[in-house]
Scaffold this motif. Structure first.
Motif, PDB file in Angstrom:
ATOM      1  N   ALA C 256       0.838  -1.207   0.000  1.00 51.59           N
ATOM      2  CA  ALA C 256       0.000   0.000   0.000  1.00 51.59           C
ATOM      3  C   ALA C 256       0.869   1.252   0.000  1.00 51.59           C
ATOM      4  CB  ALA C 256      -0.928  -0.009   1.217  1.00 51.59           C
ATOM      5  N   LYS C 260       1.009   4.081  -2.924  1.00 47.64           N
ATOM      6  CA  LYS C 260       0.308   5.285  -2.477  1.00 47.64           C
ATOM      7  C   LYS C 260      -1.204   5.045  -2.485  1.00 47.64           C
ATOM      8  CE  LYS C 260       3.982   8.498  -3.753  1.00 47.64           C
ATOM      9  NZ  LYS C 260       4.513   8.390  -2.361  1.00 47.64           N
ATOM     10  N   ALA C 261      -1.599   3.820  -2.138  1.00 45.41           N
ATOM     11  CA  ALA C 261      -3.020   3.467  -2.065  1.00 45.41           C
ATOM     12  C   ALA C 261      -3.466   3.535  -0.611  1.00 45.41           C
ATOM     13  CB  ALA C 261      -3.243   2.056  -2.612  1.00 45.41           C
ATOM     14  N   ALA C 262      -4.582   4.217  -0.379  1.00 44.98           N
ATOM     15  CA  ALA C 262      -5.124   4.288   0.977  1.00 44.98           C
ATOM     16  C   ALA C 262      -5.848   2.995   1.309  1.00 44.98           C
ATOM     17  CB  ALA C 262      -6.080   5.468   1.100  1.00 44.98           C
ATOM     18  N   THR C 263      -5.502   2.382   2.439  1.00 48.08           N
ATOM     19  CA  THR C 263      -6.154   1.151   2.894  1.00 48.08           C
ATOM     20  C   THR C 263      -6.458   1.274   4.382  1.00 48.08           C
ATOM     21  OG1 THR C 263      -3.991   0.189   3.347  1.00 48.08           O
ATOM     22  CG2 THR C 263      -4.971  -0.326   1.218  1.00 48.08           C
ATOM     23  N   PRO C 264      -7.388   2.182   4.735  1.00 48.26           N
ATOM     24  CA  PRO C 264      -7.622   2.440   6.167  1.00 48.26           C
ATOM     25  C   PRO C 264      -8.048   1.197   6.950  1.00 48.26           C
ATOM     26  CG  PRO C 264      -9.228   3.615   4.770  1.00 48.26           C
ATOM     27  CD  PRO C 264      -8.155   3.106   3.875  1.00 48.26           C
TER      28      PRO C 264
END
Lengths: 297, 297, 297, 297
Positions: C256, C260-264
């Motif tokens: 992630a 630069k992928a958001a994975t909250p």
């Protein structure tokens, strides 16, 4: 007798840091790939060198201020790395913010060649770099830390010895993770209060005088208009950019994974800054997280 | 001419608060269901009354310090509520920590009967209640706030006017949400640093002097042994219990939902304290969240 | 003409996988540092070799099943790595679960030496490895994927081609992040329902027939007693351990950050499993996260 | 002999539900404040009444489909509430989605007046309401549930008895919390995979056949273009709106607080949908959370 310092890396931080060394009458030889950055310094009395190695060879002390651990390792390690070309009694000071494991790898390599080295990342931003009021957070042997201290004092106000090699990086990254957390927390509290009709300035005063008190409220209020000279009062321009905070939060999460340390708020803060960046906040000051939280509708 | 004050609710906070009014030569009539708590105050010069109404009828000022919004509403509202039985020019001061909407409901009812009232929740805990150094965070009309101020000054050091009715509750709950966030954040940072071999005292000094600075580091360090007189250094006994922090974080999440305000770190903090409570931390001081984060294996 | 396969890494997964190749009449030469693991296979008809290189040299196909990216790189790369010692037309299949960037690095090196290679991490656990019903999720050129397929079919039931080199790792790690998320979500829902007096079996039936339906409810219910043959019904023994889920969630967060992928929810799931592990859950099946959520008091 | 049903609340869900009762030859008297909604039903054979009470008085069964717990309580409770005006052997069925505690309060009041009542919230949306394929999740006494079942069967396909009074609300809200969690989780996984170059359709196939499988992947894929007839493939128009998901997640968090149940992913999901709503996503289908996660820059 003053030291002869080689300074490698003359960016937004490195440039003013080298200038402060010159102001304090150190002999400084600079190197950067950017010739304009070099010229600014030679105009102020620095010498320049064709290569980092050439600068380092002649110096008693080498200071590096570089953008990533990859670059730090490529500059110091390997057959033509600085560790192999400096004088035997030279002192190496890396001021870059990089992963603690990278710092430890380079310092261990320096020790294997009998060269002293510390990690000394800074806190305080470009304004403090210009004013010579940076905070240096150092890791390494006490002997090397003591030798570095008078030189760092020419560029900063607070000089801390956090512990062994890499400890400067650890302490800095822990600090910046905590900074992100209380900045978001302060923004959540102010935003919720304002949505209930409260005045952000009154709320800030109350929380500053109470148990919510923190650095964001004291000197870096994220609500526009509460403080005159902060990024929040100039459309979040200048200051410490979201993408740099993201870099530090990435280092913090990497450190947490290695440490098997649980950092739930640190991890969520990293996600919130990533979302903010993905939605266009990349170049704003990091206090603009308040804007990310606010309703646009 | 000094006021005659009716004080309803003599618990861990209310008891010492009423005592400080007596010390400041106010005439005080107390009421509590707990007769032992009443006796402590009558021994020090207070009068007592059989019912809350009887205490309130004779007084210029009524102060309540009660455990929940349900109870506050049952005491003030309805046919035999205090609002209907007090003198026309009486001033009502509710120091309980309750939902802002409950505070607004009661104050609106008081105004409908021509009675002045403010919400004035406190910050500071039992030690500050004893020492007369509480912080009062008030909501309501300025006239009522000004009238209340000299009386609150007998029990506290900082008296704030946060805004209209309910604003005291809003500001207090925002503050306590922020407190929970920076306490957890500080614990995450110290725990991660220590897991990397750093000294918690050294780290605390560095972050206190840097941008991580906050109230937890200043006066309530969560790491055992760093500060002498805090709960962390006595097995997290005394102080502000996890279950009370949970109550406040519950109020904060209720307020956030009403406000349609996003509070991601506040929501996660509420969850972490709930997990800590469920795993047995209920009666410990809230700084024991550090222990919850630490590895037990 | 059947292939001659070198199988490197005979752990809990690799051992039964190699056995299924033997059962399908492939000629198999095995290597592992653990001589006992080797003997189990030679007793069933495998040949053995003194080194990984010796095994690989004679084979048409090399399969590796190793515990980390570090080890995979050390086995394949470098002067005495497998890439340099195999036959020109050999096919390399790495079934280890490692970072996508490590997989890409090794496959690129293989291509530079003219050797075909795919990443083919598996899903399904030791039971599926024994039964030959694993799922293989492959990344690499179509030609190499097609060549590998008949061999993988001897060990598994579903064989997917996720995309180019490294895509097998990406798809697997995305799947396992999603698995962690719905397992925790299912546990939260069941735990909350039960705390309100509902029967976990009735709730599971309702959600399975509704929009909450997911793999955890279908075949791996985390509530003790709802399903007979799952870890939850045997004190969370066996199955897929918390520490292995932690490893995969660590790879997911690394991916992630690179993306630069958001994975909250992915990030918070990683934190919850880390907390669970730190509190002693390391060796339990990952569905024991339900126990972590439950009140102990 | 068929029942005479009073149907109160003819909105997007209630209208088609009442129509299905007519189609199944029930005698139906409708009431709604909106005269247009009433006319649609009388055109199809329903009778209408001037007030909810008038409709209810003549009926054997009363069904309500109302937007909030406040309204449900105001319709059923009090001196002119439905509970006091219906026939002694009438059956009350509330199909609204409201807090479990509100449902329990109303059902308890009904029982005190000797009237049978169940909560029967639905799952499935307007399409299922039109098609008569809703899922009903019921709470209450078995006798009342059995009596309601034939009537509910005229409007739905799956009829569940979740437990005692309020259990229908609990099970529905747990299910919808889980739905939000796996929808966000699925979106995180697909978004991360695509950012690494994978095809969303291929990834969906792989995860659907693996342990990541869930309802979102099966029938409601959030990635545009993967499935033809879902909101994601028509700019997230239609379907189940973000603001309705927010309402349900708010009920879930209220229930969690009452239950002292930790729901960390549920709480964070509520925050993410709140952020999405605040940034303008309010009227989009809830699968648009994928868009919220995606990089806009």
């Amino acid at each position: 007798m003053t030291s002869h310092i080689a300074f490698i890396g003359l960016g937004n931080m490195g440039g003013p840091m080298a200038r402060n060394l010159l102001k304090n009458n150190f002999k400084v030889t600079v190197f950067d790939l950017n010739q304009d950055a070099v010229k600014v310094l030679t105009d102020q009395g620095a010498q320049s060198a064709e290569t980092a190695q050439a600068a380092a060879k002649k110096a008693d002390v080498v200071i590096t201020m570089l953008p990533s651990g990859e670059i730090v390792k490529s500059v110091y390690l390997g057959d033509d790395g600085l560790i192999r070309c400096v004088q035997k009694d030279a002192l190496l000071i890396d001021c870059s913010t990089i992963a603690a494991e990278d710092a430890r790898e380079v310092i261990t390599a320096a020790h294997q060649h009998g060269v002293g080295m510390i990690d000394a990342p800074v806190s305080g931003g470009t304004a403090a770099a210009e004013a010579g009021t940076l905070t240096f957070i150092c890791g390494g042997d006490d002997k090397d830390y003591q030798a570095a201290k008078p030189i760092l004092s020419a560029m900063g106000k607070n000089i801390f010895h956090a512990g062994e090699a890499g400890a400067g990086q650890v302490a800095k990254i822990c600090n910046n993770m905590l900074l992100a957390i209380h900045m978001i927390g302060t923004s959540e509290a102010l935003n919720m209060g304002v949505s209930q009709g409260l005045d952000p300035e009154v709320m800030s005063e109350i929380m500053k005088a109470s148990s919510g008190n923190n650095w964001s409220l004291q000197v870096y209020n994220p609500y526009p208009g509460v403080m005159p000279n902060v990024p929040a009062s100039r459309d979040y321009q200048g200051g410490f950019m979201v993408e740099l905070m993201n870099k530090d939060l990435g280092l913090a999460q990497k450190l947490a994974a290695q440490s098997k340390a649980a950092t739930p708020l640190g991890a969520l803060s990293a996600q919130l800054y990533q979302l903010h960046q993905n939605q266009g906040g990349s170049g704003l000051d990091f206090s603009s997280i308040l804007q990310f939280l606010q309703s646009q509708s």
